[in-house]
Design a protein around this motif. Sequence first.
Motif, PDB file in Angstrom:
ATOM      1  N   ALA A 287      56.912  27.362  42.660  1.00 41.84           N
ATOM      2  CA  ALA A 287      57.009  27.636  44.043  1.00 41.84           C
ATOM      3  C   ALA A 287      58.580  27.698  44.245  1.00 41.84           C
ATOM      4  N   GLY A 288      58.884  28.630  45.459  1.00 38.91           N
ATOM      5  CA  GLY A 288      60.384  28.806  45.857  1.00 38.91           C
ATOM      6  C   GLY A 288      60.884  29.898  44.946  1.00 38.91           C
ATOM      7  N   SER A 289      60.329  30.400  43.758  1.00 37.33           N
ATOM      8  CA  SER A 289      61.226  31.252  42.965  1.00 37.33           C
ATOM      9  C   SER A 289      60.767  32.928  43.339  1.00 37.33           C
ATOM     10  N   ASN A 290      60.327  32.858  44.554  1.00 35.35           N
ATOM     11  CA  ASN A 290      60.108  34.520  45.062  1.00 35.35           C
ATOM     12  C   ASN A 290      59.384  35.406  44.382  1.00 35.35           C
ATOM     13  N   GLN A 291      58.203  34.773  43.741  1.00 36.64           N
ATOM     14  CA  GLN A 291      57.313  35.580  42.842  1.00 36.64           C
ATOM     15  C   GLN A 291      56.401  36.604  43.753  1.00 36.64           C
ATOM     16  N   THR A 292      55.998  37.627  43.200  1.00 38.13           N
ATOM     17  CA  THR A 292      55.167  38.485  43.608  1.00 38.13           C
ATOM     18  C   THR A 292      53.768  38.630  42.781  1.00 38.13           C
ATOM     19  N   MET A 293      52.726  38.395  43.323  1.00 38.82           N
ATOM     20  CA  MET A 293      51.381  38.633  42.736  1.00 38.82           C
ATOM     21  C   MET A 293      50.487  39.768  43.144  1.00 38.82           C
ATOM     22  N   VAL A 294      50.142  40.435  42.168  1.00 42.02           N
ATOM     23  CA  VAL A 294      49.078  41.391  42.382  1.00 42.02           C
ATOM     24  C   VAL A 294      47.656  40.994  42.049  1.00 42.02           C
ATOM     25  N   VAL A 295      46.688  41.382  42.752  1.00 35.71           N
ATOM     26  CA  VAL A 295      45.214  41.071  42.441  1.00 35.71           C
ATOM     27  C   VAL A 295      44.463  42.344  42.425  1.00 35.71           C
ATOM     28  N   SER A 296      43.813  42.556  41.256  1.00 38.97           N
ATOM     29  CA  SER A 296      42.692  43.744  41.369  1.00 38.97           C
ATOM     30  C   SER A 296      41.398  43.134  41.603  1.00 38.97           C
ATOM     31  N   GLY A 297      40.470  43.916  42.147  1.00 36.36           N
ATOM     32  CA  GLY A 297      38.969  43.585  42.555  1.00 36.36           C
ATOM     33  C   GLY A 297      39.556  42.505  43.474  1.00 36.36           C
ATOM     34  N   ALA A 298      40.248  42.857  44.359  1.00 36.84           N
ATOM     35  CA  ALA A 298      40.800  41.597  45.264  1.00 36.84           C
ATOM     36  C   ALA A 298      39.711  41.202  46.069  1.00 36.84           C
ATOM     37  N   ALA A 299      38.769  41.917  46.512  1.00 36.96           N
ATOM     38  CA  ALA A 299      37.580  41.363  47.483  1.00 36.96           C
ATOM     39  C   ALA A 299      36.517  40.867  46.827  1.00 36.96           C
ATOM     40  N   GLY A 300      36.434  40.727  45.477  1.00 34.86           N
ATOM     41  CA  GLY A 300      35.348  40.246  44.942  1.00 34.86           C
ATOM     42  C   GLY A 300      35.340  38.671  44.701  1.00 34.86           C
ATOM     43  N   ALA A 301      34.338  37.843  44.000  1.00 34.86           N
ATOM     44  CA  ALA A 301      34.269  36.661  44.058  1.00 34.86           C
ATOM     45  C   ALA A 301      35.519  35.916  43.540  1.00 34.86           C
ATOM     46  N   CYS A 302      36.075  36.168  42.400  1.00 30.68           N
ATOM     47  CA  CYS A 302      37.248  35.659  41.986  1.00 30.68           C
ATOM     48  C   CYS A 302      38.418  36.353  42.723  1.00 30.68           C
ATOM     49  N   GLY A 303      38.538  37.670  42.858  1.00 27.87           N
ATOM     50  CA  GLY A 303      39.894  38.107  43.591  1.00 27.87           C
ATOM     51  C   GLY A 303      40.063  37.592  44.833  1.00 27.87           C
ATOM     52  N   SER A 304      39.068  37.550  45.548  1.00 27.55           N
ATOM     53  CA  SER A 304      39.331  36.948  47.228  1.00 27.55           C
ATOM     54  C   SER A 304      39.936  35.551  47.035  1.00 27.55           C
TER      55      SER A 304
END
Length: 350
Positions: free
Chosen positions: A152-169
């Motif tokens: 937390a606080g280290s300005n990280q960017t996360m990308v999620v593929s399949g982002a509307a699915g059960a895990c991705g969402s």
Amino acid sequence: MIVQRVVLNSRPGKNGNPVAENFRMEEVNLPDNINERQVRVRTLYLSVDPYMRCRMNEDTGSDYITPWQLSQVVDGGGIGVIEESKHTNLTKGDFVTSFYWPWQTKVILDGNSLEKVDPQLVDGHLSYFLGAIGMPGLTSLIGIQEKGHITAGSNQTMVVSGAAGACGSLAGQIGHLLGCSRVLGICGTHEKCLLLTSELGFDAAINYKKGNVAEQLRELCPTGVDVYFDNVGGDISDTVISQMNQNSHIILCGQISQYNKDVPYPPPLPPAIEAIQKERNITRERFMVLNYKDKFGPGILQLSQWFKEGKLKIKETVINGLENMELIQSMMTGGNIGKQIVCISEETSL
């Protein structure tokens, strides 16, 4: 007592797409009497999950997933209510769940194979035990905690593929809750992109079927990618990996784009992408949530708390009735938003 069930009628072949004809409905007779330690349960909800595509093959390609057998009832995550019990720890009216619940309207099960659930954890939404407050939720939470290395606080960017699915969402929301400053989702329709940004708190979303994904990713993640929650594999993942930062991390949740292909899991990366991965010291380790059973209890309580506080929004695609065989086919082609559930009976009283 006559009950309905779904059996595996045929296999699609390792490289084939599932079709409704791979399954068939049957009526069978359920014995009137149950034995010691057994319970008779009425099925309420069944879970449809990407890994089921592997179970349709004779060889699942995995040592922890067993194949479904031809002309035998198929099974998966399920939840139901006990109608009769000869098990000391389970009584009539209890709600129970199992990973190996037969796709059958009523069923006699060994009570030791079932886990009792508390409806209060999900404010009475029992199907959530098959999704956000169950295995997909735990997969997202523990995967990010163990393999994401978010500070937390280290300005990280996360990308999620399949982002509307059960895990991705769930993963995108959990990424924010654990301290990512920017979360971007990749999915396959404009409607899903809108849902991610307007309801689920994603900062941006890319429809991979429109425009150049690499260009959009560069524009929307100007500082590169630090954490990648990978639900799909294939070309999309290759594009994301090529824009990942030094010492970044891939959380290997699933590889749905590869499930209809006869390749090992996790599928090998193309040589050019593998070179980038090694050069930038990007971790890409196989993640198995079942190896973290000691974290399930606290994980469920955390997910339930976030849900009750309104911090974790839960999406489901609910289909009514066992007869809808196109479920798996629909999920493999992105037909669902959030967790895909089959509702067999909503009547929870006895």
